[in-house]
Motif scaffolding. Structure first.
Motif: not given
Length: 535
Positions: A448-456
């Motif tokens: 998730w982080a590697s894809a540059g998505l907003p933190p959960l």
């Protein structure tokens, strides 16, 4: 019965009368096979037909991943807990009666599930399905054992195994047709007319058979100990992803399970008429056959649980398309099962069983290489190889278990055979589900982080992991298209990493089963078939 020799001698006692030739419909061997096959088909189909309906049930009833697991696990666990006891009931009161009661109850429970509007009711009556299915499955095998003469028993078991194998593998296809063109409820409603047909034919054709030295009492404490042991074990495995493998509650249930198993074995050596005579397991081939069924079911049914989500949620197939993509598995089992029965009759079970598990292991290792863009051709190769491997195991392990048990324990032997498969299926879904959950939980944050998505947030991360475990992207309403594409790619890639590890685990289990298969041999008590009291 304190040893294998004693058990075998009892089954071949000269006091057992010769089989009385059937006259007319009642008791005719091949008509008996046809009659019980309908009931067996209904139960075997239900073991896998629901798998293809799981995504629709989850969506329609708002079920969680754990709820979906319990639709499968509740059914398998109820079967596993009750099968041996049900087999003993058949040995005591007659297999015809238990078969007819089982057919009636199974069809009725199916109808209630179709009318249910909550996931809790579905799970509860899936458990009832399992309990009534447990009555008819060992009874069917007991009827065949008592009806067919020794020289034709292996052929009958081969056909019986083919029905189970074809029904198990064909469930996803029929389920796909029904879910796509009717509804998920129709998957259960279809059992009602089939059950009525099985009941009518059974009442007209089946003839009751009871061994002269059939059991006269019930091992109540043994039933309770065995049921508690199996329940605690599966419950611990299912809850471990939520509690954590190092959590005290997880290990509490595991320890309680082991203690109950130990007490069960101890008690069975003391009671006059045990639920499962310990002497039965002095037969190494019989014990190997039981273990082999467990390992086969872990690999097959546990892996199949995720394949349906892979086809529908990752590849975006409709239910019918997912079922058709499993046709190579179904077709190969239908073709290979009677061939396996013929080969086993000629050369014995050891080589076909070991070969079957080798094919199964290779197929599971091959399925671990599937990706989000794997084509139909690649999938078909591994599915067909899996069907080729499972066919001789379905047929041969049944012959090994039943053929190495005495006539008066035919119901218990049938219960052992089916209990082994159902325990394996339940454990397979639970164990491989735990492998999937652990892998997804570990990989999703990094992906998730590697894809540059907003933190959960921690809550959002937990909800996302639960969705990804079944291949569903955790999308929120009005998510921008670019972000939605990234989330979908992350979800599917993470799901595939979990499914790959689950298939590798299943392949490892199948590899162990190859060596177990080498301990099997042809049944030693088949010549006791056809004896007993006819009612």
């Amino acid at each position: 019965m304190t040893s294998q020799t004693t058990v075998k001698e009892a089954s071949q006692s000269p006091e057992s009368p010769a089989r009385t030739p059937a006259k007319g419909l009642r008791g005719h061997p091949w008509l008996t096979l046809f009659s019980v096959a309908i009931g067996v088909m209904m139960v075997a189909l239900d073991g896998t037909i629901v798998a293809i309906a799981n995504p629709a049930i989850q969506k329609d009833l708002g079920a969680s991943f754990a709820d979906v697991q319990w639709i499968t696990n509740g059914y398998f666990l109820a079967l596993a807990v009750a099968l041996i006891t049900a087999g003993k009931l058949g040995d005591r009161f007659g297999h015809r009666q238990t078969f007819l009661i089982g057919v009636t109850g199974f069809a009725a429970a199916s109808g209630v599930i179709g009318l249910s509007h909550s996931i809790s009711l579905v799970v509860v009556f899936r458990v009832f399905q399992g309990l009534f299915g447990a009555l008819l499955m060992p009874a069917a095998l007991g009827l065949l054992r008592a009806t067919f003469p020794a020289e034709k028993l292996n052929m009958a078991i081969g056909v019986w195994g083919m029905v189970i194998g074809a029904s198990t593998a064909g469930g996803p296809i029929l389920g796909g047709v029904l879910v796509e063109h009717v509804s998920w409820q129709s998957v259960f409603f279809i059992n009602v007319p089939v059950g009525v047909l099985a009941l009518v034919l059974g009442a007209l054709i089946l003839r009751d058979h009871r061994a002269q030295n059939a059991p006269k009492s019930f091992d109540i404490l043994g039933i309770l100990l065995l049921s508690a042991a199996m329940f605690c074990l599966v419950w611990a495995i299912i809850k471990a992803p939520t509690w954590g493998w190092g959590d005290g509650m997880t290990w509490l249930f595991i320890v309680v399970s082991l203690v109950c198993f130990g007490l069960f074995v101890f008690w069975e050596t003391k009671v006059e008429e045990p639920l499962v005579p310990v002497g039965l397991f002095r037969s190494i081939p019989l014990s190997a056959g039981v273990v082999l069924m467990v390992l086969m079911a872990i690999a097959f049914l546990g892996g199949l649980f995720f394949v349906t989500f892979y086809l529908q949620n990752v590849h975006g197939m409709k239910a019918i398309d997912a079922g058709l993509h499993l046709l190579p598995l179904t077709g190969m089992m239908i073709v290979a099962s009677p061939l396996a029965g013929f080969v086993i009759t000629k050369v014995g079970p050891r080589i076909p069983l070991a070969g079957g598990m080798i094919f199964t292991a290779v197929a599971m290792f091959g399925m671990s290489t599937l990706s989000t863009d794997s084509g139909t051709g690649t999938m078909s190769i591994w599915f067909a190889l899996l069907g080729m491997g499972l066919a001789p195991v379905m047929v041969g392990a049944t012959e090994v278990i039943v053929g190495n048990a005495p006539m008066e324990l035919s119901g218990v032997a049938g219960g052992l055979q089916q209990a082994a498969m159902q325990i394996g299926g339940s454990l397979g879904t639970a164990v491989l589900g735990a492998v999937m959950a652990s892998k997804v939980s570990n990989d999703l944050p990094g992906n998730w982080a590697s894809a540059g998505l907003p933190p959960l947030t921690p809550t959002q991360a937990g909800q996302a992991a639960e969705a990804v475990q079944v291949g569903i992207p955790p999308l929120q309403p009005n998510t921008p298209a670019a972000i939605a594409e990234k989330i979908t790619n992350v979800a599917h890639d993470t799901f595939m990493s979990g499914m790959s590890l689950a298939c590798l685990t299943a392949g490892g289990v199948a590899t162990v089963a190859v060596f177990v298969a080498l301990l099997t041999k042809r049944g030693e008590n088949a010549d006791a078939a056809g004896g007993g009291v006819h009612i």
